[in-house]
Enzyme design. Sequence first.
Site, short mmCIF file in Angstrom:
data_model
loop_
_atom_site.label_atom_id
_atom_site.label_comp_id
_atom_site.label_asym_id
_atom_site.label_seq_id
_atom_site.Cartn_x
_atom_site.Cartn_y
_atom_site.Cartn_z
N GLU A 60 0.83 -1.20 0.00
CA GLU A 60 0.00 0.00 0.00
C GLU A 60 0.87 1.27 0.00
OE1 GLU A 60 -3.56 1.69 2.97
OE2 GLU A 60 -2.27 0.01 3.58
N LYS A 129 -9.25 2.73 -2.00
CA LYS A 129 -9.48 1.99 -0.76
C LYS A 129 -10.88 2.29 -0.25
CE LYS A 129 -7.11 1.06 3.66
NZ LYS A 129 -5.87 1.37 4.43
N CYS A 185 -5.55 -3.19 2.13
CA CYS A 185 -5.33 -3.32 3.57
C CYS A 185 -6.62 -3.50 4.38
CB CYS A 185 -4.51 -2.13 4.08
SG CYS A 185 -3.74 -2.46 5.69
#
Length: 687
Positions: A60, A129, A185
Amino acid sequence: MPNTADTSHPFFSMHEHGFVRVATSTPRVKTADVAGNRDAILAEARRAHAAHVDLLVFPELSLSSYAIDDLHLQGAMIEAVEAAVAQIVKASADLSPVLLVGAALERKGRLYNCALVIAQGRLLGVVPKSYLPNYREFYEKRWFASGKTVRNSTITVNGQEVPFGVDLVFASEVLKNFRFFVEICEDFWAPTPPSSLGAMAGATILANLSASNIVIGKSDERHMLCRAQSARAMAAYIYCAAGHGESTTDLAWDGQGIVYELGDLLAESERFSLEAELCVADVDCDRIVMDRLRSPTFNDAADVAGKPEETFRTVPFRHAPAGGDIGLVRPVSRFPFVPSRADRLDADCYEAFNIQVDGLMRRIESTHAKSMVIGISGGLDSTHALIVAARACDRLGLPRSFIRGYTMPGFGTSEGTKSNAWKLMDAVGIAAQEIDIRPAATTMLHDIGHAFANGEPVYDVTFENVQAGLRTDYLFRLASQHGGFVVGTGDLSELALGWCTYGVGDQMSHYAVNAGVPKTLIQYLIRWCATTDQFSASTEEILLAILATEISPELVPAGADGAIQSTEAKIGPYELNDFFLHHVMRFGQKPSKVAFLAWHAWRDTAAGAWPHAFPEAKKNAYELPVIRSWLEKFVTRFFAFSQFKRSAIPNGPKVSTAGALSPRGDWRAPSDASAAVWLAELEKRVP
């Protein structure tokens, strides 16, 4: 010795069999040094190219590094990241891997934490994200906007407008089932990870670009989540965490890379490495698709979720996968039915053994039996059935004399196996008796006009079946006489190959306790029982002696040289047949792919892992012509010859996730099918 086959044939290319080579890369980043991180990413991309990687996942925010806090909001940083993206896109033109790079990008006054998908000189799309952690040490909502509702959108990066959103599935135009979805994540820590919808939209590979600082126990948590998501979503899951070089102002990083497939761990990187880590594994996308075909639940869930395959956007791409033999980077178990986890060996064997024991206990209770009747030959199957029956008696508080064991020597019975049968019955402590079937067999052969009755050495199928049938006939009459039921001894491997006498023969019993256990697992469970104090020392000694005996039906007299009838010389090594069975029955794999996997598993005794404490003298290797020959025989027997026997088998417990062959369970097939489709595929694709 290693196999030295000519590998120029397309058969030897893993891509021909539905594999995709994936990798995680944890470059050594420099905090807020975009140029340095760009160069580190490209260096790893070139290393992955040399390793013939198809999909490369970076951590990330890998372009800027993750832990830079408010520096994410600096204009100079935002511009530098976008400029570096252009340079990576340009450099990717000469690289084979599809690159998944983490970067923060601005769109309409919002900054998004993104995964950029880059291939062959093109930025294919950008995934934001969804879930931004804002608890404990995390403050992502301070810097980034959530992308969880972004769909059907685009973003302009360096003047190029590309798809942008959480509704993107990237699909190769070169490799049929190479389709992937990306999340970042925290997304897979959410109760409903975006990747679940991505899988239901058709992605076979789920990739996670993560930073994820390390604390005690977090590595185990990542494994748990990756394993669970790959199993639940019926996919491969690739996870890549940030490593050395991230800011340690308040946190630490371990650079963990993990690859799971359908709940199986394929590869894991070295953690806390100072050097860049490339963790490579070959994912079986065809296996994933075949598993989904077998699961109506997966498709039902997709319907309930609104049919994501119809609402998600597919981004096609072209790439240049390596041709030819580039090896196979994944564990391929030689013994797929055998427990292979050394740390879980005792528990796995205990579970397999007690599945059989529990099934037999329930049958004793439900029939109100006064005895169990078993034919004891001194071979593997009857030995295992006997020790299962003995443990069932122990757990029910019954004396072992409840078991009535009969050894029934015939024309081919050797002194060695008969002696082992008696020693075993005596050691276990059952009611034992011997019935010589030769007089009755001679009478029957005479009555039907068989040449053997006239002194001719004719040892045909009829000669064999007369003996096998008489043994079963005796056992059924004895069960009736003693108020009991016949415990079948035949195993899953024999059912697969049709290596049993139908009807009045070893195909039939009142309860087939071994029906879900293949020969290789029976061998291993007997060895486990003999080496873990499950029974008395005298029992364990005879168990080991039986394990060392040649597998034989002993229905034909020994030759002049003393050689006995060999089962494996007739139908092939059980270790190969069980390998074939697992991949055909569990995943419906094509014969060519089964051969490819078998070649990689069995060609070199020094390569790959063996089951724990596997005897050195029994470690075998097989070259491709041998594998191909026995696979052809397996395909013929399994598809065209044996089903009528399986369609009429008695009850028996399923033991392995790979399945069983009961027509009431995992396997339903017509008894009069042809094997032509499988034989033609084998002939066409396997050299």
